[in-house]
Design an enzyme around this catalytic site. Structure first.
Site, mmCIF file in Angstrom:
data_model
loop_
_atom_site.group_PDB
_atom_site.id
_atom_site.type_symbol
_atom_site.label_atom_id
_atom_site.label_comp_id
_atom_site.label_asym_id
_atom_site.label_seq_id
_atom_site.Cartn_x
_atom_site.Cartn_y
_atom_site.Cartn_z
ATOM 1 N N SER A 127 -0.530 6.955 -1.009
ATOM 2 C CA SER A 127 -1.464 7.358 -2.057
ATOM 3 C C SER A 127 -1.706 8.848 -2.121
ATOM 4 O O SER A 127 -2.235 9.348 -3.109
ATOM 5 C CB SER A 127 -2.815 6.657 -1.840
ATOM 6 O OG SER A 127 -3.373 7.038 -0.602
ATOM 7 N N CYS A 128 -1.358 9.596 -1.077
ATOM 8 C CA CYS A 128 -1.694 11.020 -1.053
ATOM 9 C C CYS A 128 -0.474 11.851 -0.719
ATOM 10 O O CYS A 128 0.127 11.665 0.337
ATOM 11 C CB CYS A 128 -2.798 11.297 -0.039
ATOM 12 S SG CYS A 128 -3.284 13.030 0.013
ATOM 13 N N GLY A 129 -0.141 12.769 -1.613
ATOM 14 C CA GLY A 129 1.041 13.587 -1.386
ATOM 15 C C GLY A 129 0.762 14.903 -0.724
ATOM 16 O O GLY A 129 1.690 15.618 -0.361
ATOM 17 N N CYS A 131 -1.951 15.194 1.763
ATOM 18 C CA CYS A 131 -2.770 14.993 2.944
ATOM 19 C C CYS A 131 -2.161 15.725 4.136
ATOM 20 O O CYS A 131 -0.957 15.727 4.334
ATOM 21 C CB CYS A 131 -2.888 13.506 3.275
ATOM 22 S SG CYS A 131 -3.696 12.541 1.994
#
Length: 295
Positions: A127-129, A131
């Site tokens: 979900s997070c590119g 982080c």
């Protein structure tokens, strides 16, 4: 290739009626990425000793199984660990202690700051590119190959048709409704390649990894279409691959539009229902009248 879907038993409610049924879900499972490389050092002219090669666990990403080698390559390319397919000696899918694992072996000419890379990727997930990154600096980022101005020219009718072509080419989404997709098209709207994943960042990494391994990057005529919104991290991945046009079904963020504008990229959002908005690089989108005359 491992299955990207699984069957589950469900209770389906319609109005006041209930019935048992079978359904399909997109699989989400961890993938561990390990890089074998030599550590960067001050005196690069010294000969390489065997013990100076190190295998480093870079992190675990949650993904839909399939195209794992391409995902690992795309992720390392996006993070700047590699800059071309020739940097990679081998990509192996091997059993790991926690499940699926891809081991990427880099050539002796590629020195990696393994500590920095490990910190950057340690908390990568579907979900997070971005982080784990210490900072985000739009001004300091630049694509490896500068984007040519005004190239390619894309007709509005081509942009209007991309969402439908993307949906038609999503085999797993059709069965589950639970996957993101990223696809490369040419300027006339012909599909070049497509990848699906539960994570929209993973879908782009798989697509870019496949293009890199196939020798299709950079491609000055490429159009990237994504099934969700256009966040900063997806625009950054596209710029890293020197893709000049990015089209999203959803909305871009303010930082995504700023990054695209700063580096001459065309960014399109809300491309559905015969409409779209151009947030940066409008010169690549042919005016409707000019497009009709050209056709």
């Amino acid at each position: 290739m491992p299955s990207s879907t699984t069957h589950v038993s469900i209770r389906r409610i319609t109005g006041e009626s209930a019935a048992d049924a079978d359904d399909q879900l997109a699989v989400e499972a961890p993938l561990e990425v390990v890089v074998v490389a030599r550590a960067a050092r001050a005196r690069e002219a010294l000969p390489l000793a065997p013990e100076e090669r190190a295998a480093r666990r870079l992190g675990i990403t949650m993904r839909t199984p399939g195209h794992d080698r391409e995902l690992a390559i795309g992720l390392l390319f996006a993070e700047g660990v590699i800059s071309r397919a020739a940097d990679v000696v081998a990509v192996d899918e091997v059993p790991g202690p926690s499940g699926d694992l891809v081991r990427v072996t880099l050539g002796d000419g590629v020195a990696v700051d393994l500590g920095r890379t490990e910190r950057a990727l340690a908390v990568a997930n579907a979900s997070c590119g971005v982080c784990g990154k210490a900072s985000i600096d739009v001004a300091s980022f630049a694509p490896p190959s500068p984007l040519a101005r005004g190239v390619p020219r894309v007709a509005p009718r081509v942009v209007h048709g991309l969402a439908a072509r993307l949906r038609e080419a999503q085999p797993v989404f059709g069965r589950t409704g639970g996957l993101h997709a990223a696809a490369l098209f040419d300027a006339r709207g012909a599909l070049v390649d497509l990848r699906e994943d539960v994570g929209r960042h993973n879908a782009v990494d798989k697509l870019v990894g496949a293009a890199l391994l196939a020798g299709r990057l950079p491609d000055p005529g490429a159009v990237l279409m994504v099934s969700g919104r256009a966040g900063f991290e997806l625009v950054q991945k596209a710029l890293r691959a020197s893709i000049p046009v990015m089209v999203a079904v959803g909305a871009p963020s303010s930082l995504a539009a700023e990054l695209a504008s700063a580096h001459g990229m065309t960014l399109v959002g809300f491309a559905r229902d015969a409409r779209f908005n151009v947030y940066a690089g409008a010169e690549r989108i042919a005016a409707p009248a000019a497009a009709e005359a050209a056709s």
